[in-house]
Design an enzyme around this catalytic site. Structure first.
Site, short mmCIF file in Angstrom:
data_model
loop_
_atom_site.label_atom_id
_atom_site.label_comp_id
_atom_site.label_asym_id
_atom_site.label_seq_id
_atom_site.Cartn_x
_atom_site.Cartn_y
_atom_site.Cartn_z
CG HIS A 35 1.42 -3.66 -8.93
ND1 HIS A 35 2.54 -3.48 -8.02
CD2 HIS A 35 0.82 -4.60 -8.17
CE1 HIS A 35 2.42 -4.65 -7.05
NE2 HIS A 35 1.60 -5.24 -7.08
CB SER A 124 -6.03 1.81 3.53
OG SER A 124 -4.80 2.69 3.60
CB SER A 125 -6.44 -0.16 9.52
OG SER A 125 -5.19 -0.81 9.64
CG ASP A 170 -3.19 2.94 0.70
OD1 ASP A 170 -3.68 2.49 -0.31
OD2 ASP A 170 -2.59 2.22 1.54
#
Ligand code: ADP
Ligand code: MG
Length: 379
Positions: A35, A124-125, A170
């Site tokens: 965060h 995180s595909s 990501d």
């Protein structure tokens, strides 16, 4: 059979020839810096040895035709007029759309994709899919590949084509990652620094197998609370507030907002300290910082969950564990632990058994090592 062999074989059966190119892009796990991205701070993610693979051959028209071994439906669209689809192929269409609007010259291709990154588990595909698609287009057209520009294009795909409020972490790690390294990213200017993972330690991802539906509204609420805090201090982002200022000049700031800000400010400090510890090969210090991060996310930011807390407690009590924390946005999903190499297999077994006993959920445990970012593997 490896996934690379599997898609190659599948490609051969379908097209009666070997693929012209094979590309891949990895999933990721965030070691520390949670965060902090939307507060223009620091994050320290690592690629994992689970990836999205694409085997392809160029077409001599402007069509893109691709099927996934993991999902039904296949993508079939023209680069001349990209319109929205209705399935997983939105990520493919979106990436093609963004690249074209940014002036990259794209050509048609056809192929097969497959992945061993679990979907929606927080590994995180989606970023891996975006970056592997970018690499596929690049394999044919060979423009000058800039990993950070490609990460930004992939983020635009999520923001503008899919309408999701994703940060940049990501995509940055899936494109800039390197074997045996973690990546310190400055989310303000997107500069980044590769740091070797200390020898003798393993990173273990612990999926609690619990998911929460309120995550989007809670996430947006935290973003708003951080904005209130940065407005109070008159700065662009909480990244600009030193801990001493937060401690001495927050009279008049709502107590809850102050706690939220304290997480962000201390987490930024921890992330920079973790990068230093990493550079010094100090796994003990790194573990302590991860533990402190978890407590801050649990108590100040309040984005943990019972399952995540249980998982972290169990992990921390195992021999050979340097530290553990929740990872990702929170309320469910995964924890991450830093473990001595030799202890990793027994750690994985013990944690899985104890967690299932205590919660009734069957966890997934992945011992991970960092791999290269989006790359051409064959061709
Ligand atoms: P994650 O946390 O894994 O990134 P997201 O919800 O952001 O989860 O992205 C998941 C989406 O990415 C899926 O719904 C699908 O559209 C796409 N995706 C992921 N893996 C595959 C795959 N193997 N084949 C096709 N599409 C995939
Ligand atoms: Mg995603």
């Amino acid at each position: 059979m490896s996934l690379q062999q599997q898609i190659t074989t599948e490609f051969q059966q379908r097209f009666n020839q070997l693929p012209t190119f094979v590309v891949r892009a990895p999933g990721r796990v965030n070691l520390i810096g949670e965060h902090t991205d939307y507060n223009e701070g620091f994050v320290l993610p690592m690629t994992i040895n689970r990836s999205m693979w694409i085997a392809l051959r160029p077409r001599d028209d402007q069509k893109v035709i691709i099927s996934s071994l993991d999902f039904p439906d296949f993508a079939d669209f023209s680069l001349d007029e990209i319109i929205h689809g209705e399935s997983w192929d939105e990520y493919v269409r979106g990436m093609a759309w963004v690249l074209q609007t940014e002036g990259y010259h794209l050509q048609g291709w056809e192929g097969i994709l497959a992945s061993d990154i679990p979907v929606g588990a927080g590994l995180s595909s989606s970023a891996a899919l975006e970056l592997s698609v970018a690499r596929a287009f690049w394999a044919i057209s060979r423009w000058d590949w800039n990993p950070t520009k490609m990460a930004l294009a992939a983020q635009r795909t999520e923001n503008e084509w899919l309408g999701l409020k994703s940060g940049i972490m990501d995509q940055m790690i899936s494109s800039n990652g390197k074997e045996d390294h973690v990546l310190l990213i400055d989310c303000r200017d997107l500069t980044s620094q590769l740091i070797p993972l200390p020898e003798g330690v393993s990173v273990v991802v612990l999926d609690t197998a619990s998911r929460r539906s309120l995550i989007d509204s809670a996430y947006n609420e935290r973003v708003t609370q951080c904005k209130l805090a940065s407005d109070f201090f008159g700065v662009v982002a909480l990244r600009d507030i030193p801990l001493a200022i937060l401690e001495t000049r927050s009279v008049g700031l709502d107590a809850l907002i102050r706690r939220r800000a304290r997480h962000v400010v201390t987490e930024n400090n921890r992330t920079l300290q973790a990068a230093e510890a990493m550079q010094a090969g100090d796994a003990i210090k790194l573990g302590q910082l991860m533990n402190a991060s978890h407590l801050s996310l649990r108590d100040d930011y309040e984005v943990s969950s019972e399952e995540l807390n249980t998982m972290v407690e169990i992990a921390d009590s195992q021999p050979g564990c340097f530290g553990a924390r929740m990872t990702g946005a929170g309320f469910g999903g995964c924890a991450v632990a830093l473990v001595q190499n030799s202890s990793a297999p027994s750690f994985a077994d013990e944690v899985a058994v104890a967690y299932q006993e205590q919660t009734g959920f069957q966890p997934y445990v992945y011992i991970c090592h960092p791999t290269n970012g989006a790359e051409l593997v064959e061709g």
